[in-house]
Design a protein around this motif. Sequence first.
Motif, PDB file in Angstrom:
ATOM      1  N   THR A 185       0.851  -1.304  -0.019  1.00 30.62           N
ATOM      2  CA  THR A 185       0.096   0.258   0.075  1.00 30.62           C
ATOM      3  C   THR A 185       0.746   1.192   0.238  1.00 30.62           C
ATOM      4  O   THR A 185       0.384   2.205  -0.584  1.00 30.62           O
ATOM      5  CB  THR A 185      -0.860   0.000   1.127  1.00 30.62           C
ATOM      6  OG1 THR A 185      -1.633  -1.365   1.470  1.00 30.62           O
ATOM      7  CG2 THR A 185      -1.956   1.173   1.136  1.00 30.62           C
ATOM      8  N   TRP A 221      -0.188  -7.397   5.571  1.00 32.15           N
ATOM      9  CA  TRP A 221      -1.425  -7.335   6.232  1.00 32.15           C
ATOM     10  C   TRP A 221      -1.124  -8.228   7.699  1.00 32.15           C
ATOM     11  O   TRP A 221      -0.100  -9.059   7.390  1.00 32.15           O
ATOM     12  CB  TRP A 221      -2.464  -7.813   5.757  1.00 32.15           C
ATOM     13  CG  TRP A 221      -3.001  -7.010   4.676  1.00 32.15           C
ATOM     14  CD1 TRP A 221      -2.471  -5.948   4.043  1.00 32.15           C
ATOM     15  CD2 TRP A 221      -4.296  -7.148   3.969  1.00 32.15           C
ATOM     16  NE1 TRP A 221      -3.094  -5.350   3.036  1.00 32.15           N
ATOM     17  CE2 TRP A 221      -4.085  -6.044   2.843  1.00 32.15           C
ATOM     18  CE3 TRP A 221      -5.212  -8.134   3.787  1.00 32.15           C
ATOM     19  CZ2 TRP A 221      -5.107  -6.124   1.694  1.00 32.15           C
ATOM     20  CZ3 TRP A 221      -6.314  -8.182   2.822  1.00 32.15           C
ATOM     21  CH2 TRP A 221      -6.215  -7.152   1.749  1.00 32.15           C
ATOM     22  N   GLY A 252       3.982  -1.847  11.024  1.00 36.89           N
ATOM     23  CA  GLY A 252       4.820  -2.741  11.983  1.00 36.89           C
ATOM     24  C   GLY A 252       4.733  -4.061  11.533  1.00 36.89           C
ATOM     25  O   GLY A 252       5.569  -4.755  11.855  1.00 36.89           O
ATOM     26  N   ARG A 303      12.879  -6.354  18.298  1.00 31.34           N
ATOM     27  CA  ARG A 303      12.179  -7.636  18.256  1.00 31.34           C
ATOM     28  C   ARG A 303      11.401  -7.701  16.848  1.00 31.34           C
ATOM     29  O   ARG A 303      10.536  -7.064  16.472  1.00 31.34           O
ATOM     30  CB  ARG A 303      11.113  -7.551  19.316  1.00 31.34           C
ATOM     31  CG  ARG A 303      11.661  -8.002  20.758  1.00 31.34           C
ATOM     32  CD  ARG A 303      10.769  -7.916  21.899  1.00 31.34           C
ATOM     33  NE  ARG A 303      10.379  -6.475  21.805  1.00 31.34           N
ATOM     34  CZ  ARG A 303       9.380  -5.909  21.933  1.00 31.34           C
ATOM     35  NH1 ARG A 303       8.285  -6.643  21.629  1.00 31.34           N
ATOM     36  NH2 ARG A 303       8.769  -4.475  22.079  1.00 31.34           N
ATOM     37  N   ASN A 353      -5.094   3.397  16.548  1.00 34.30           N
ATOM     38  CA  ASN A 353      -4.669   2.326  16.966  1.00 34.30           C
ATOM     39  C   ASN A 353      -3.056   2.518  17.526  1.00 34.30           C
ATOM     40  O   ASN A 353      -2.697   1.972  18.327  1.00 34.30           O
ATOM     41  CB  ASN A 353      -4.490   1.205  15.726  1.00 34.30           C
ATOM     42  CG  ASN A 353      -3.991   0.026  15.905  1.00 34.30           C
ATOM     43  OD1 ASN A 353      -4.436  -0.681  17.005  1.00 34.30           O
ATOM     44  ND2 ASN A 353      -2.943  -0.256  15.301  1.00 34.30           N
ATOM     45  N   GLU A 374       0.223   2.805  21.725  1.00 31.43           N
ATOM     46  CA  GLU A 374       1.492   2.598  22.221  1.00 31.43           C
ATOM     47  C   GLU A 374       2.148   3.849  22.771  1.00 31.43           C
ATOM     48  O   GLU A 374       3.208   3.551  23.526  1.00 31.43           O
ATOM     49  CB  GLU A 374       2.542   2.024  21.004  1.00 31.43           C
ATOM     50  CG  GLU A 374       1.765   0.819  20.182  1.00 31.43           C
ATOM     51  CD  GLU A 374       2.259  -0.621  20.962  1.00 31.43           C
ATOM     52  OE1 GLU A 374       2.424  -0.546  22.082  1.00 31.43           O
ATOM     53  OE2 GLU A 374       1.658  -1.740  20.383  1.00 31.43           O
ATOM     54  N   LEU A 387      -8.459  -5.348   7.354  1.00 28.14           N
ATOM     55  CA  LEU A 387      -7.244  -6.034   7.423  1.00 28.14           C
ATOM     56  C   LEU A 387      -7.405  -7.492   7.516  1.00 28.14           C
ATOM     57  O   LEU A 387      -6.210  -8.303   7.762  1.00 28.14           O
ATOM     58  CB  LEU A 387      -6.450  -5.641   8.600  1.00 28.14           C
ATOM     59  CG  LEU A 387      -6.162  -4.083   8.465  1.00 28.14           C
ATOM     60  CD1 LEU A 387      -5.284  -3.641   9.757  1.00 28.14           C
ATOM     61  CD2 LEU A 387      -5.041  -3.964   7.441  1.00 28.14           C
TER      62      LEU A 387
HETATM   63  N1  NAD Z   1       8.170  -5.660  17.059  1.00 30.48           N
HETATM   64  C1  NAD Z   1       7.763  -4.873  17.948  1.00 30.48           C
HETATM   65  O1  NAD Z   1       8.263  -4.367  18.892  1.00 30.48           O
HETATM   66  C2  NAD Z   1       6.176  -4.524  17.751  1.00 30.48           C
HETATM   67  C3  NAD Z   1       5.679  -3.516  18.534  1.00 30.48           C
HETATM   68  C4  NAD Z   1       4.307  -3.076  18.250  1.00 30.48           C
HETATM   69  C5  NAD Z   1       3.618  -3.648  17.307  1.00 30.48           C
HETATM   70  N2  NAD Z   1       4.240  -4.470  16.582  1.00 30.48           N
HETATM   71  C6  NAD Z   1       3.670  -5.348  15.524  1.00 30.48           C
HETATM   72  O2  NAD Z   1       3.088  -4.234  14.615  1.00 30.48           O
HETATM   73  C7  NAD Z   1       1.925  -4.773  13.652  1.00 30.48           C
HETATM   74  C8  NAD Z   1       0.863  -3.485  13.683  1.00 30.48           C
HETATM   75  O3  NAD Z   1       1.617  -2.559  12.977  1.00 30.48           O
HETATM   76  P1  NAD Z   1       0.775  -1.524  12.225  1.00 30.48           P
HETATM   77  O4  NAD Z   1      -0.376  -1.019  13.175  1.00 30.48           O
HETATM   78  O5  NAD Z   1       1.853  -0.313  11.573  1.00 30.48           O
HETATM   79  O6  NAD Z   1      -0.077  -2.171  11.244  1.00 30.48           O
HETATM   80  P2  NAD Z   1       0.248  -2.555   9.632  1.00 30.48           P
HETATM   81  O7  NAD Z   1       1.855  -2.498   9.225  1.00 30.48           O
HETATM   82  O8  NAD Z   1      -0.525  -3.681   9.251  1.00 30.48           O
HETATM   83  O9  NAD Z   1      -0.049  -1.402   8.711  1.00 30.48           O
HETATM   84  C9  NAD Z   1      -1.356  -1.077   8.842  1.00 30.48           C
HETATM   85  C10 NAD Z   1      -2.083  -0.704   7.203  1.00 30.48           C
HETATM   86  O10 NAD Z   1      -1.547   0.500   7.196  1.00 30.48           O
HETATM   87  C11 NAD Z   1      -1.051   0.548   5.667  1.00 30.48           C
HETATM   88  N3  NAD Z   1      -0.234   1.820   5.607  1.00 30.48           N
HETATM   89  C12 NAD Z   1       1.088   1.765   6.055  1.00 30.48           C
HETATM   90  N4  NAD Z   1       1.571   2.879   6.011  1.00 30.48           N
HETATM   91  C13 NAD Z   1       0.706   3.589   5.653  1.00 30.48           C
HETATM   92  C14 NAD Z   1       0.556   4.936   5.028  1.00 30.48           C
HETATM   93  N5  NAD Z   1       1.634   5.816   5.369  1.00 30.48           N
HETATM   94  N6  NAD Z   1      -0.716   5.461   4.644  1.00 30.48           N
HETATM   95  C15 NAD Z   1      -1.580   4.621   4.314  1.00 30.48           C
HETATM   96  N7  NAD Z   1      -1.633   3.166   4.564  1.00 30.48           N
HETATM   97  C16 NAD Z   1      -0.536   2.807   5.336  1.00 30.48           C
HETATM   98  C17 NAD Z   1      -0.498  -0.984   5.491  1.00 30.48           C
HETATM   99  O11 NAD Z   1      -0.431  -1.414   4.268  1.00 30.48           O
HETATM  100  C18 NAD Z   1      -1.688  -1.724   6.362  1.00 30.48           C
HETATM  101  O12 NAD Z   1      -2.780  -2.175   5.308  1.00 30.48           O
HETATM  102  C19 NAD Z   1       1.478  -5.948  14.613  1.00 30.48           C
HETATM  103  O13 NAD Z   1       1.545  -7.032  13.766  1.00 30.48           O
HETATM  104  C20 NAD Z   1       2.255  -5.838  15.850  1.00 30.48           C
HETATM  105  O14 NAD Z   1       2.283  -7.160  16.390  1.00 30.48           O
HETATM  106  C21 NAD Z   1       5.382  -4.903  16.724  1.00 30.48           C
END
Ligand code: NAD
Length: 438
Positions: A88, A116, A151, A188, A226, A230, A437
């Motif tokens: 995306t 996703w 993420g 991580r 969402n 954090e 999602l």
């Molecule tokens: N490793 C860690 O320490 C850690 C910490 C927190 C969360 N996480 C993980 O992160 C994940 C969640 O990450 P998230 O919330 O970023 O979700 P995500 O990566 O699923 O992104 C959310 C959605 O937004 C879209 N997207 C990304 N950037 C965009 C932008 N600038 N404009 C429009 N759309 C965009 C993506 O394609 C996706 O559909 C979970 O799996 C969670 O377990 C990991």
Amino acid sequence: MVDSEKFADQTEPNIIRLTHGEKYLTSKWYTGSGEIAHKKDGRSFEVTANFTLTSEVKVVEGIFKPENEILANIYNSLGRCVAVIDQTVNELYGEQVRKYFDAHEIPLEMMAFRAWEVDKTPETVHRILGYLGKDGCDVSRSEPVLIIGGGVLSDVAGLACALQHRRTPYVMVGTTVVAAIDAGPSPRTCTNGKQFKNSIGAYHPPVLTLVDRSFFGTLATGHIRNGIAEIIKMAITDDAVLFELLEKYGSRLIETHFATLGENQELAEIADDIIYRALFSYMKHEGTNMFETYQDRPHGYGHTWSPRFEPAVKMMHGHAVTTGMAFGATLAVEMNWLKSEDRDRIIALCQSLGLTVYHPILEDMDLMIEGQKNMRRKRGEGGLWAPVPRGGIGACDYIQEVPPELLETAVAAHKAVCSKLPNQGAGIEMYLSDLGLE
Ligand SMILES: NC(=O)c1ccc[n+]([C@@H]2O[C@H](COP(=O)([O-])OP(=O)(O)OC[C@H]3O[C@@H](n4cnc5c(N)ncnc54)[C@H](O)[C@@H]3O)[C@@H](O)[C@H]2O)c1
């Protein structure tokens, strides 16, 4: 062995300290040294090694504007940039990224991956490895891969980097709030395992994390909300000033996507301040405990039971975390660690931002106990180490045991508190399906 003799310890002649010479160093980010000690039996010895890594985090503006030199300075000398981008994000910003590298005359090899939550699997990691490996770009072990996305991508592509050549560096550009302030700089990297989220992975932080809130303008509002979960987590456990800033500006940050919709310089500065405070607070604990071997981890707040119930009810990660945090605050009240007024303030902040503080899944005792069991194993069996606020907002402590009776009492107390709230504590767009999602 000439080098090692040079470092033989005079007071403990059985120990040889080895510092490898600078002239042999091939990485800018990873170094190591150690010592080796003969045992008296002449048939065994012990090796103790230190591993040092450097990981920089920067809040920046317009990372892909041609005049911004940060990435050009890194990739110019390497002669190319190998990038992995969220599908995306590629649709929205791919052209801008390509133009940036064109403007700096740096060849770009970039592959888009759908990332996703359902794609957070070992298969996706393998596909990324295919791209990075011999039959793909054949990245060198000292060539940082550029990862651009949320993420999910930072977790799976970061893990692929950890596996490629056993450790290939990467630069992280987080494009969601979660990736910018939490998953992106985190050491991580992971993929989901069966039943338990994030259970397979490696500790491998980016060598550089670039946080540019201008990407938030195109995010769905549900993703902004969402991600704020954090930030709230660090505010409650570590930074009372951040908590007050969120109470004051949280709603406006959601409405304006962190001051990226519309012009408001004052709010933009506040947004950067909030991002910086959250990052600093997080990396202060996370970055100095890269292998999670110490369990004084405030950023685990809200993450003790949620890894079990989040996939079970297909909740958005941030909503699952705020549910876990709000429940943890009630548990802290039950244990006399926290005043009920502070718990109510935590719940009020989450609710004012549309985040979930209660879900009936909490009442599934078997699942909650199983979650605790999983978490004990993950955290090293020494105890549950569940972080919850203690003594007020901005500080926390760790619960070692939550016996089933206490768990049940706390869930009932939390249900009673939340039953008075609008929607019984449910949040806005709390499920993965609400944001398309699934
Ligand atoms: N490793 C860690 O320490 C850690 C910490 C927190 C969360 N996480 C993980 O992160 C994940 C969640 O990450 P998230 O919330 O970023 O979700 P995500 O990566 O699923 O992104 C959310 C959605 O937004 C879209 N997207 C990304 N950037 C965009 C932008 N600038 N404009 C429009 N759309 C965009 C993506 O394609 C996706 O559909 C979970 O799996 C969670 O377990 C990991």
